[in-house]
Design a protein around this motif. Sequence first.
Motif, PDB file in Angstrom:
ATOM      1  N   GLY A  27       0.797  -1.224   0.000  1.00  0.00           N
ATOM      2  CA  GLY A  27       0.000   0.000   0.000  1.00  0.00           C
ATOM      3  C   GLY A  27       0.828   1.271   0.000  1.00  0.00           C
ATOM      4  N   ALA A  28       2.140   1.154  -0.135  1.00  0.00           N
ATOM      5  CA  ALA A  28       2.982   2.355  -0.178  1.00  0.00           C
ATOM      6  C   ALA A  28       2.616   3.169  -1.414  1.00  0.00           C
ATOM      7  N   PRO A  29       2.683   4.502  -1.317  1.00  0.00           N
ATOM      8  CA  PRO A  29       2.359   5.319  -2.487  1.00  0.00           C
ATOM      9  C   PRO A  29       3.345   5.036  -3.626  1.00  0.00           C
ATOM     10  N   LEU A  30       2.924   5.286  -4.825  1.00  0.00           N
ATOM     11  CA  LEU A  30       3.735   4.969  -6.000  1.00  0.00           C
ATOM     12  C   LEU A  30       5.112   5.628  -5.941  1.00  0.00           C
ATOM     13  N   TRP A  31       5.185   6.847  -5.418  1.00  0.00           N
ATOM     14  CA  TRP A  31       6.478   7.541  -5.371  1.00  0.00           C
ATOM     15  C   TRP A  31       7.455   6.861  -4.412  1.00  0.00           C
ATOM     16  N   ALA A  32       6.936   6.047  -3.500  1.00  0.00           N
ATOM     17  CA  ALA A  32       7.803   5.401  -2.508  1.00  0.00           C
ATOM     18  C   ALA A  32       8.198   3.985  -2.920  1.00  0.00           C
ATOM     19  N   ARG A  33       7.842   3.556  -4.125  1.00  0.00           N
ATOM     20  CA  ARG A  33       8.138   2.183  -4.553  1.00  0.00           C
ATOM     21  C   ARG A  33       9.604   2.043  -4.947  1.00  0.00           C
ATOM     22  N   HIS A  34      10.174   0.940  -4.560  1.00  0.00           N
ATOM     23  CA  HIS A  34      11.540   0.563  -4.944  1.00  0.00           C
ATOM     24  C   HIS A  34      11.618  -0.943  -4.830  1.00  0.00           C
ATOM     25  N   PRO A  35      12.711  -1.577  -5.273  1.00  0.00           N
ATOM     26  CA  PRO A  35      12.799  -3.038  -5.125  1.00  0.00           C
ATOM     27  C   PRO A  35      12.600  -3.449  -3.670  1.00  0.00           C
ATOM     28  N   ARG A  36      11.880  -4.546  -3.453  1.00  0.00           N
ATOM     29  CA  ARG A  36      11.612  -5.010  -2.091  1.00  0.00           C
ATOM     30  C   ARG A  36      12.902  -5.481  -1.435  1.00  0.00           C
ATOM     31  N   VAL A  37      13.104  -5.038  -0.221  1.00  0.00           N
ATOM     32  CA  VAL A  37      14.257  -5.460   0.567  1.00  0.00           C
ATOM     33  C   VAL A  37      13.745  -5.876   1.948  1.00  0.00           C
ATOM     34  N   PHE A  38      14.218  -7.029   2.426  1.00  0.00           N
ATOM     35  CA  PHE A  38      13.825  -7.501   3.760  1.00  0.00           C
ATOM     36  C   PHE A  38      14.798  -6.934   4.780  1.00  0.00           C
ATOM     37  N   LEU A  39      14.271  -6.489   5.915  1.00  0.00           N
ATOM     38  CA  LEU A  39      15.065  -5.823   6.946  1.00  0.00           C
ATOM     39  C   LEU A  39      14.999  -6.617   8.246  1.00  0.00           C
ATOM     40  N   ASP A  40      16.153  -6.806   8.877  1.00  0.00           N
ATOM     41  CA  ASP A  40      16.222  -7.530  10.151  1.00  0.00           C
ATOM     42  C   ASP A  40      16.095  -6.533  11.293  1.00  0.00           C
ATOM     43  N   VAL A  41      14.856  -6.243  11.662  1.00  0.00           N
ATOM     44  CA  VAL A  41      14.596  -5.255  12.701  1.00  0.00           C
ATOM     45  C   VAL A  41      14.785  -5.836  14.099  1.00  0.00           C
ATOM     46  N   LEU A  42      14.846  -7.157  14.221  1.00  0.00           N
ATOM     47  CA  LEU A  42      15.008  -7.776  15.537  1.00  0.00           C
ATOM     48  C   LEU A  42      16.449  -7.758  16.026  1.00  0.00           C
ATOM     49  N   LYS A  43      17.408  -7.727  15.124  1.00  0.00           N
ATOM     50  CA  LYS A  43      18.820  -7.815  15.507  1.00  0.00           C
ATOM     51  C   LYS A  43      19.221  -6.681  16.467  1.00  0.00           C
ATOM     52  N   GLU A  44      18.908  -5.447  16.090  1.00  0.00           N
ATOM     53  CA  GLU A  44      19.294  -4.304  16.923  1.00  0.00           C
ATOM     54  C   GLU A  44      18.097  -3.504  17.418  1.00  0.00           C
ATOM     55  N   GLY A  45      16.887  -3.978  17.095  1.00  0.00           N
ATOM     56  CA  GLY A  45      15.696  -3.257  17.534  1.00  0.00           C
ATOM     57  C   GLY A  45      15.242  -2.201  16.553  1.00  0.00           C
ATOM     58  N   GLU A  46      16.050  -1.962  15.518  1.00  0.00           N
ATOM     59  CA  GLU A  46      15.661  -1.025  14.470  1.00  0.00           C
ATOM     60  C   GLU A  46      16.431  -1.348  13.201  1.00  0.00           C
ATOM     61  N   ALA A  47      15.930  -0.843  12.073  1.00  0.00           N
ATOM     62  CA  ALA A  47      16.583  -1.063  10.789  1.00  0.00           C
ATOM     63  C   ALA A  47      16.241   0.103   9.869  1.00  0.00           C
ATOM     64  N   THR A  48      17.152   0.412   8.948  1.00  0.00           N
ATOM     65  CA  THR A  48      16.942   1.486   7.988  1.00  0.00           C
ATOM     66  C   THR A  48      16.993   0.916   6.585  1.00  0.00           C
ATOM     67  N   CYS A  49      16.035   1.297   5.766  1.00  0.00           N
ATOM     68  CA  CYS A  49      15.976   0.823   4.392  1.00  0.00           C
ATOM     69  C   CYS A  49      17.123   1.432   3.589  1.00  0.00           C
ATOM     70  N   PRO A  50      17.903   0.592   2.880  1.00  0.00           N
ATOM     71  CA  PRO A  50      19.020   1.124   2.092  1.00  0.00           C
ATOM     72  C   PRO A  50      18.565   1.899   0.852  1.00  0.00           C
ATOM     73  N   TYR A  51      17.314   1.720   0.433  1.00  0.00           N
ATOM     74  CA  TYR A  51      16.818   2.432  -0.750  1.00  0.00           C
ATOM     75  C   TYR A  51      16.249   3.803  -0.413  1.00  0.00           C
ATOM     76  N   CYS A  52      15.326   3.852   0.552  1.00  0.00           N
ATOM     77  CA  CYS A  52      14.610   5.113   0.801  1.00  0.00           C
ATOM     78  C   CYS A  52      14.914   5.724   2.163  1.00  0.00           C
TER      79      CYS A  52
END
Length: 66
Positions: A26-51
Amino acid sequence: MAENTDKSEAVQVTAADLPLHCPQPGAPLWARHPRVFLDVLKEGEATCPYCSARYVFTGERPKGHH
Protein backbone atom coordinates in the motif's frame (compact mmCIF):
# COMPACT_ATOMS: atom_id res chain seq x y z
CA MET A 1 1.31 -0.40 10.87
CA ALA A 2 0.75 3.19 9.87
CA GLU A 3 1.91 4.54 6.53
CA ASN A 4 5.14 6.48 6.83
CA THR A 5 4.62 9.76 5.01
CA ASP A 6 7.28 11.62 7.04
CA LYS A 7 10.59 9.88 6.41
CA SER A 8 12.20 11.61 9.42
CA GLU A 9 9.85 9.72 11.74
CA ALA A 10 10.54 6.09 12.56
CA VAL A 11 7.86 3.56 11.62
CA GLN A 12 6.90 1.40 14.59
CA VAL A 13 6.55 -2.29 13.77
CA THR A 14 5.48 -5.29 15.81
CA ALA A 15 5.78 -9.07 15.50
CA ALA A 16 2.67 -9.00 13.26
CA ASP A 17 4.69 -7.05 10.65
CA LEU A 18 7.43 -9.71 10.38
CA PRO A 19 9.12 -10.60 8.15
CA LEU A 20 9.62 -6.87 7.65
CA HIS A 21 10.16 -5.56 4.15
CA CYS A 22 10.26 -2.16 2.52
CA PRO A 23 8.32 -0.78 0.77
CA GLN A 24 5.28 -1.85 2.75
CA PRO A 25 2.08 -2.99 1.00
CA GLY A 26 0.00 0.00 0.00
CA ALA A 27 2.98 2.35 -0.18
CA PRO A 28 2.36 5.32 -2.49
CA LEU A 29 3.73 4.97 -6.00
CA TRP A 30 6.48 7.54 -5.37
CA ALA A 31 7.80 5.40 -2.51
CA ARG A 32 8.14 2.18 -4.55
CA HIS A 33 11.54 0.56 -4.94
CA PRO A 34 12.80 -3.04 -5.13
CA ARG A 35 11.61 -5.01 -2.09
CA VAL A 36 14.26 -5.46 0.57
CA PHE A 37 13.83 -7.50 3.76
CA LEU A 38 15.06 -5.82 6.95
CA ASP A 39 16.22 -7.53 10.15
CA VAL A 40 14.60 -5.25 12.70
CA LEU A 41 15.01 -7.78 15.54
CA LYS A 42 18.82 -7.81 15.51
CA GLU A 43 19.29 -4.30 16.92
CA GLY A 44 15.70 -3.26 17.53
CA GLU A 45 15.66 -1.02 14.47
CA ALA A 46 16.58 -1.06 10.79
CA THR A 47 16.94 1.49 7.99
CA CYS A 48 15.98 0.82 4.39
CA PRO A 49 19.02 1.12 2.09
CA TYR A 50 16.82 2.43 -0.75
CA CYS A 51 14.61 5.11 0.80
CA SER A 52 16.16 5.55 4.29
CA ALA A 53 12.85 4.79 6.02
CA ARG A 54 13.62 3.84 9.62
CA TYR A 55 11.75 1.02 11.33
CA VAL A 56 11.74 0.48 15.10
CA PHE A 57 10.51 -2.76 16.68
CA THR A 58 8.09 -2.35 19.56
CA GLY A 59 6.20 -4.81 21.67
CA GLU A 60 6.87 -8.44 22.44
CA ARG A 61 9.36 -10.35 20.35
CA PRO A 62 8.05 -13.43 18.57
CA LYS A 63 8.83 -16.77 20.19
CA GLY A 64 12.17 -18.25 19.15
CA HIS A 65 13.86 -14.87 18.48
CA HIS A 66 16.48 -13.48 20.83
